[in-house]
Design an enzyme around this catalytic site. Structure first.
Site, PDB file in Angstrom:
ATOM      1  N   ASN A 159      16.640   0.025  -5.401  1.00 26.04           N
ATOM      2  CA  ASN A 159      17.167   0.116  -4.581  1.00 26.04           C
ATOM      3  C   ASN A 159      18.303   0.687  -3.579  1.00 26.04           C
ATOM      4  O   ASN A 159      19.134  -0.262  -4.506  1.00 26.04           O
ATOM      5  CB  ASN A 159      17.254  -1.377  -4.794  1.00 26.04           C
ATOM      6  CG  ASN A 159      16.749  -2.437  -3.534  1.00 26.04           C
ATOM      7  OD1 ASN A 159      17.115  -2.057  -2.479  1.00 26.04           O
ATOM      8  ND2 ASN A 159      16.567  -3.800  -3.959  1.00 26.04           N
ATOM      9  N   ARG A 178      12.406   1.012  -3.631  1.00 20.93           N
ATOM     10  CA  ARG A 178      11.974  -0.305  -2.767  1.00 20.93           C
ATOM     11  C   ARG A 178      12.335   0.343  -1.492  1.00 20.93           C
ATOM     12  O   ARG A 178      13.023   1.472  -1.060  1.00 20.93           O
ATOM     13  CB  ARG A 178      13.335  -0.805  -3.416  1.00 20.93           C
ATOM     14  CG  ARG A 178      12.464  -1.923  -2.272  1.00 20.93           C
ATOM     15  CD  ARG A 178      13.041  -3.265  -2.727  1.00 20.93           C
ATOM     16  NE  ARG A 178      12.992  -4.995  -2.137  1.00 20.93           N
ATOM     17  CZ  ARG A 178      13.560  -5.321  -2.842  1.00 20.93           C
ATOM     18  NH1 ARG A 178      14.205  -5.939  -3.399  1.00 20.93           N
ATOM     19  NH2 ARG A 178      13.150  -7.036  -1.713  1.00 20.93           N
ATOM     20  N   HIS A 218       8.907  -9.277   1.305  1.00 19.24           N
ATOM     21  CA  HIS A 218       9.026 -10.031  -0.905  1.00 19.24           C
ATOM     22  C   HIS A 218       7.645  -9.899  -0.770  1.00 19.24           C
ATOM     23  O   HIS A 218       7.182 -10.514  -1.775  1.00 19.24           O
ATOM     24  CB  HIS A 218       9.506 -11.253  -0.509  1.00 19.24           C
ATOM     25  CG  HIS A 218      11.021 -11.893  -0.111  1.00 19.24           C
ATOM     26  ND1 HIS A 218      10.654 -13.143   0.375  1.00 19.24           N
ATOM     27  CD2 HIS A 218      11.922 -11.149  -0.167  1.00 19.24           C
ATOM     28  CE1 HIS A 218      12.218 -13.062   0.403  1.00 19.24           C
ATOM     29  NE2 HIS A 218      13.107 -12.191   0.305  1.00 19.24           N
ATOM     30  N   ARG A 230      20.279 -17.537   6.545  1.00 17.17           N
ATOM     31  CA  ARG A 230      19.194 -17.979   8.054  1.00 17.17           C
ATOM     32  C   ARG A 230      18.960 -18.620   8.415  1.00 17.17           C
ATOM     33  O   ARG A 230      18.534 -19.143   7.858  1.00 17.17           O
ATOM     34  CB  ARG A 230      18.108 -16.785   7.825  1.00 17.17           C
ATOM     35  CG  ARG A 230      18.550 -14.847   7.561  1.00 17.17           C
ATOM     36  CD  ARG A 230      17.454 -14.970   7.030  1.00 17.17           C
ATOM     37  NE  ARG A 230      18.171 -13.357   6.440  1.00 17.17           N
ATOM     38  CZ  ARG A 230      17.182 -12.745   5.905  1.00 17.17           C
ATOM     39  NH1 ARG A 230      16.532 -13.614   4.547  1.00 17.17           N
ATOM     40  NH2 ARG A 230      17.327 -10.716   4.516  1.00 17.17           N
TER      41      ARG A 230
HETATM   42  P1  ADP Z   1      17.639 -12.365  -3.708  1.00 18.73           P
HETATM   43  O1  ADP Z   1      17.673 -12.272  -4.344  1.00 18.73           O
HETATM   44  O2  ADP Z   1      17.553 -13.262  -1.963  1.00 18.73           O
HETATM   45  O3  ADP Z   1      19.431 -12.042  -2.650  1.00 18.73           O
HETATM   46  P2  ADP Z   1      17.563 -14.009  -6.155  1.00 18.73           P
HETATM   47  O4  ADP Z   1      16.667 -14.819  -5.297  1.00 18.73           O
HETATM   48  O5  ADP Z   1      18.915 -13.602  -6.471  1.00 18.73           O
HETATM   49  O6  ADP Z   1      18.279 -13.557  -4.109  1.00 18.73           O
HETATM   50  O7  ADP Z   1      18.456 -15.534  -5.208  1.00 18.73           O
HETATM   51  C1  ADP Z   1      20.216 -16.720  -5.224  1.00 18.73           C
HETATM   52  C2  ADP Z   1      20.338 -17.566  -5.410  1.00 18.73           C
HETATM   53  O8  ADP Z   1      19.381 -18.411  -6.004  1.00 18.73           O
HETATM   54  C3  ADP Z   1      21.498 -17.736  -5.194  1.00 18.73           C
HETATM   55  O9  ADP Z   1      22.386 -17.452  -3.854  1.00 18.73           O
HETATM   56  C4  ADP Z   1      21.244 -19.556  -5.323  1.00 18.73           C
HETATM   57  O10 ADP Z   1      21.771 -20.254  -4.154  1.00 18.73           O
HETATM   58  C5  ADP Z   1      20.221 -19.227  -6.755  1.00 18.73           C
HETATM   59  N1  ADP Z   1      20.662 -19.730  -7.862  1.00 18.73           N
HETATM   60  C6  ADP Z   1      20.254 -18.939  -8.912  1.00 18.73           C
HETATM   61  N2  ADP Z   1      20.925 -19.727  -9.662  1.00 18.73           N
HETATM   62  C7  ADP Z   1      20.660 -20.896  -9.527  1.00 18.73           C
HETATM   63  C8  ADP Z   1      20.894 -22.145 -10.608  1.00 18.73           C
HETATM   64  N3  ADP Z   1      20.853 -21.648 -11.726  1.00 18.73           N
HETATM   65  N4  ADP Z   1      20.877 -23.085  -9.679  1.00 18.73           N
HETATM   66  C9  ADP Z   1      20.541 -22.922  -8.942  1.00 18.73           C
HETATM   67  N5  ADP Z   1      20.346 -22.144  -7.726  1.00 18.73           N
HETATM   68  C10 ADP Z   1      20.806 -21.168  -8.259  1.00 18.73           C
END
Ligand code: ADP
Length: 401
Positions: A7, A91, A180, A242
């Site tokens: 990725n 990806r 996604h 966003r």
């Molecule tokens: P992306 O792939 O879009 O970057 P993810 O699916 O990895 O994002 O999600 C990341 C987000 O998940 C973080 O910014 C956070 O807000 C949220 N997150 C991760 N762990 C927790 C948690 N334990 N409780 C609440 N929110 C969480």
């Protein structure tokens, strides 16, 4: 077969190595700050051991060379030679309307990814760099492109068209593409499996991918019929940074008053809006939850806006499918934030959608959250986009034999 999943971002390159016999991850890692000072690679072996490589990576080719150094490292490596990698799955963000499934990378495919750069200006060039770098380092290995947009290509025109002059669609391909896709495809297929209804053309699922970027999809009979992100990932629910969907007239209104141009406005909509913009605190839901717990009004508001938009999408997707059998939560927020999940369905009891608070006390693993006998099943299903990429890659490469 061992498959390398790549990725590539503009200054980063994430990888995972899968052993497809067991579908297990042997190792994974991330090259950061490619092309700038202080570039480094963090490599993690499946047994938990970690190793960092602080080496200059002027470009993605150098990054791939370093990935192979890590993968063949006698300490924490998982292969003895590059030839053990049977195929590479990449990806790719934007396949436009050209790709409705994953494909073997050919010159023509590379050209098509390049042609889609105007639709994915930040990601597609980086994805292409990743492909070219891997080809340079592994010329004899097959490469497969897996598109974030592909799963959504089954949407009917009434879902993917914008009500703009029709020529914008015919001349410039302005339409909803959605993102996604690998995640929505994976969790909807998992839900169908859990329900014992794989292949059922009448099965109706709403998938909620809630992460930094968030999107929803209406999946009927395994096919996406609507999704919330648009021509870019900016549309839909408000996200980490966003704005999500807003009245487009706001742009000119704010630009005139703040004396900013369209490039700056677009940057603000992508990077300084959403949860960060409203709360003024953070884009991270953990920070917002903490601040909301201390009574911070704007953090509470940001979370409420996210929940409000999400509820509307779940209900509207049930409407376009003529019903709903399951709702699936996934990704960072969907897998971890029990409060968001609970509140997002709180008002949907009239549709038969409900979460049992005791069952909802779970994170990061597959679970049924709805009460026994519920009309609509609510699931938490951890997403696995990399596994989708690895599976598609294996399937395509097997056909070459
Ligand atoms: P992306 O792939 O879009 O970057 P993810 O699916 O990895 O994002 O999600 C990341 C987000 O998940 C973080 O910014 C956070 O807000 C949220 N997150 C991760 N762990 C927790 C948690 N334990 N409780 C609440 N929110 C969480």
């Amino acid at each position: 077969m061992k498959i390398l999943v790549v990725n590539a971002g503009s200054s980063s390159l994430k990888y995972q190595v899968f052993d497809m016999e067991t579908e297990s991850v042997l190792a994974k890692g991330n090259c950061e700050r490619i092309g700038t000072d202080g570039s480094f690679l963090t490599h993690k072996h499946a047994d938990g051991r970690k190793k960092e490589y602080h080496e200059h990576m002027p470009n993605h080719t150098a990054a791939i060379h370093l990935v192979f150094k890590a993968l063949t490292d006698p300490d924490t490596g998982v292969i003895s030679d590059m030839s053990e990698i049977g195929a590479v799955g990449h990806r790719v963000l934007h396949g436009g309307d050209r790709f409705s499934q994953s494909v073997l990378v050919t010159e023509e495919v590379e050209k098509a990814i390049e042609d889609n750069i105007p639709l994915g200006p930040l990601h597609n060039p980086a994805n292409l760099m990743g492909i070219k770098a891997c080809q340079e380092v592994m010329p004899g290995t097959p490469h497969v492109a897996v598109f974030d947009t592909a799963f959504h290509q089954t949407m009917p025109p009434e879902a993917f068209m914008y009500a703009l002059p029709y020529e914008y669609y015919t001349k410039h391909k302005v339409r909803r593409y959605g993102f996604h896709g690998s995640s929505h495809r994976y969790v909807s297929a998992e839900a169908a499996r859990l329900l014992g209804r794989e292949g059922d053309p009448e099965l109706k699922i709403v998938t909620c991918h809630l992460g930094n970027g968030s999107s929803f999809a209406a999946v009927k009979g395994g096919k996406c019929i609507d999704t919330s992100m648009g021509i870019t990932p900016l549309e839909g629910i408000p996200m980490g940074t966003r704005s999500g969907s807003i009245d487009p007239a706001i742009l000119q209104f704010v630009m005139d008053r703040e004396h900013i141009d369209i490039a700056e406005m677009t940057r603000i909509l992508n990077k300084e809006s959403g949860m960060l913009g409203v709360s003024g605190i953070s884009s991270d839901f953990r920070d917002l939850e903490a601040a909301a717990g201390e009574g911070n009004e704007r953090a509470i508001l940001a979370r409420s806006m996210f929940i409000h938009s999400g509820s509307k999408l779940i209900a509207s997707y049930a409407a376009v499918m003529g019903g709903v059998d399951a709702v699936v939560f996934t990704a960072g927020v969907g897998e971890n934030d029990a409060d968001i999940r609970l509140k997002m369905v709180e008002k949907l009891g009239f549709m038969g959608i409900a979460i049992d608070p005791a069952r909802n006390n779970v994170r990061g693993k597959t679970a049924e959250l709805s009460p026994d006998g519920a009309k609509v099943k609510v699931f938490l299903i951890p997403t696995n986009e990399e596994l989708v990429i690895a599976r598609d890659t294996e399937e395509i490469v097997e056909k070459l034999k």
